[in-house]
Structures are given as structure tokens and as C-alpha cells.
Design an enzyme around this catalytic site. Structure first.
Site, short mmCIF file in Angstrom:
data_model
loop_
_atom_site.label_atom_id
_atom_site.label_comp_id
_atom_site.label_asym_id
_atom_site.label_seq_id
_atom_site.Cartn_x
_atom_site.Cartn_y
_atom_site.Cartn_z
N TYR A 256 33.86 37.48 31.81
CA TYR A 256 34.59 38.72 32.10
C TYR A 256 34.00 39.45 33.31
O TYR A 256 32.79 39.42 33.53
CB TYR A 256 34.58 39.63 30.88
CG TYR A 256 35.55 39.17 29.83
CD1 TYR A 256 36.86 39.61 29.83
CD2 TYR A 256 35.16 38.24 28.86
CE1 TYR A 256 37.77 39.17 28.88
CE2 TYR A 256 36.06 37.79 27.90
CZ TYR A 256 37.36 38.26 27.92
OH TYR A 256 38.26 37.82 26.99
N PHE A 257 34.89 40.11 34.03
CA PHE A 257 34.49 40.86 35.22
C PHE A 257 34.95 42.31 35.10
O PHE A 257 35.96 42.59 34.47
CB PHE A 257 35.13 40.25 36.47
CG PHE A 257 34.59 38.89 36.82
CD1 PHE A 257 33.55 38.75 37.73
CD2 PHE A 257 35.10 37.75 36.22
CE1 PHE A 257 33.04 37.51 38.04
CE2 PHE A 257 34.59 36.50 36.53
CZ PHE A 257 33.55 36.38 37.45
#
Lengths: 174, 174
Positions: B36-37
Site C-alpha cells: 500500500y502507498f
């Protein structure tokens, strides 16, 4: 890093003839449609970065280009290319993330391999004809500069060098 | 829009047995590694968006998820998925664009098709076991809610519903 020189030429035909006389045939010939985006964080026009989705008959890719580092008419910059699906989903994701479309660059490009360098003959919609000579990835700066000069000599390319990208040229016309 | 319910369960084995007794076999079984970013523009934790690169044995994709819209325990949100190459280039591009890695979610997921709904049995590293029931894309909200309730009844899933994503659960543990 990519090392390349771009030269505006009046016509591509004499270069095609020169390549043919050397027995060099095009490695590829395709139409590239590049859709450029700007960042919501910092203006790529100022930071000299670029983000584009390139669509050709062979596939689609997302490319990030870092700031250009001039080297006497030769352009060096970081380039990262990710293959993406052809369905327009990447474009939608970029828009959701706040990136905005800035311009479209369309060109017909023939690519040749000359002495290990990649030579592209470009016909760019609205801009004209250009030759790009690019050293292979992984080559050091000095070696790349020498190779590009040698290939330029072999082909006898005359014309004006530019470190402007096609995107910058198109934006400058507005 | 995706409509789905997620239920925390003590064990997946009774559900596997129930599915087998109904003659339903897994449509797929794979390990998903989700990176995830977060955005440099607005904190996805606040805007309730998500951006992730998912890697499975079958391929890699980039997914954007819009803010969740609660619908009585059922989660609805926009989701855009772009296929990407497997070489890590997309991760590098996101980092150059200012996105930062927030967390990794790894799970083993078995997927079943029950009455047109997609049922996933998830074993999530560090979190435990979950069942997700998702209506097919393109289905309207009311129809989706009914289908999900019906499938939940067929399977006899007992346990606590949650609208939290695995990412949120992992971030909440920190």
C-alpha cells in the site's frame, strides 16, 4: 540513465537512403501516442520531470522521466518504464490521484540499430522531422557521448541539436 | 462500485466443509501480497482512498480504491484496476512521484462462486481469518445487498461484520 541527442532535420528521406546504403534496415516502425500528465504536488514543467502513458500497436506503458542533465547537447535523465494494460485504467487511476493531462504527442517512429546505438527517425505531428541517437542503457557518460558523435558522423546528420522534449516543444507553441 | 461484506470468523474449516457439501469447489486459490502507498497530496487515511500494488502468482496490478460508502455493514466503493508488469518498475515510479509505502498485507485467499456472488476465504498474516462476500460488478445496490444476505445465509457465516480494510486493521495495530 539515458544519453541521447535530438536533431531537427528538414527531411528524413536522405537519412533513410544513407541507412539503406549501409545495409541497415529498420528494427521497428510504429506510431506512438503519448499522453502526458502533470503532478498535483509540483509542476513538472518546473521540476523538469515527465510522466506519460505511451500507446503503440505493440502495447502500453507508463514512463517516468527524471530531470534532464545537459552534457553538451546530449541529454541524460533517469527513465523508469512500467508495462501496463491497454484498457485505459491507468489513465483513470492517475486522474483519481490528482494528476492532470497536459498534452498529447503523436509521432511515427522508425528505429534502427547503428553501431550499438539506437537511431530513431521521427515524424512528429505538428512539429516536423527529428533524428534521435541514443546510447545503450548501462553505458557510461563518456563512452555514450563518443558513440553518439560517431553514429552522427556515420549518418551525416546535419541540423540543429535540441535538448527540448517534444512535449516541451508542443507546450511552447501554445 | 463494489459491494461486499467482510466477516471475521474463528476458523475457515467449517465454511470449507459447508461449501464442499454444497458441491462448490474453489474457483481459485492464491497468495496475494499487497503493497500500500500513501499520497503526497492528501493522506489516504483521512480521505479513505487506497492505492496498492498487488502481486499474485497470476500477475501484478495497480488498484485505486475510492472512499467507502457504508450501506449497513456492506461496503461500497469505486475500484479501478490496471494490469502492470511484474518487474517492480511501477513501485519505483510511484516513489519518484512522491507516494510513500505504508504497509504490506499478505494473505492466502480461496475464492468460490456462490449464487453469482464471489466468496473469499482469507487467512491474513497477523490478523486471522475472514470471509468476504462480494456482489458481481454492475449490480445495483439493493440487489447486491439482498444477494449478499442470501449467500451469507446459505453458508451460515457467523461472526462480526467489519467495514475496516485489512490495511486499516494492520495500521491500527501499530
Amino acid at each position: 540513465m539515458e544519453y541521447e541527442v535530438k536533431i531537427r532535420v528538414a527531411r528524413l528521406e536522405p537519412l533513410r537512403a544513407r541507412l539503406a546504403s549501409l545495409g541497415i534496415r529498420p528494427a521497428s516502425s510504429l506510431t506512438e501516442r503519448d499522453l502526458y500528465f502533470n503532478s498535483p504536488v509540483h509542476d513538472f514543467g518546473r521540476t523538469d520531470e515527465a510522466l506519460r502513458i505511451r500507446t503503440t500497436g505493440e502495447g502500453t506503458s507508463l514512463t517516468y522521466k527524471g530531470p534532464k542533465q545537459g552534457l553538451g547537447g546530449i541529454k541524460a535523465r533517469e527513465e523508469i518504464i512500467a508495462g501496463v494494460g491497454p484498457d485505459g485504467a491507468m489513465e483513470e487511476i492517475l486522474e483519481r490521484l490528482g494528476f492532470t493531462r497536459t498534452a498529447m504527442v503523436e509521432k511515427a517512429r522508425e528505429t534502427y540499430l547503428v553501431d550499438g546505438a539506437s537511431v530513431a527517425l521521427d515524424e512528429v505531428k505538428g512539429l516536423g522531422s527529428f533524428v534521435e541517437i541514443e546510447a545503450p542503457r548501462g553505458m557510461g557518460a563518456r563512452e555514450a557521448v563518443e558513440l553518439i558523435a560517431r553514429v552522427r558522423g556515420i549518418l551525416g546528420v546535419e541540423g540543429e541539436e535540441t535538448t527540448l522534449s517534444y512535449l516541451e516543444m508542443i507546450l511552447a507553441r501554445r
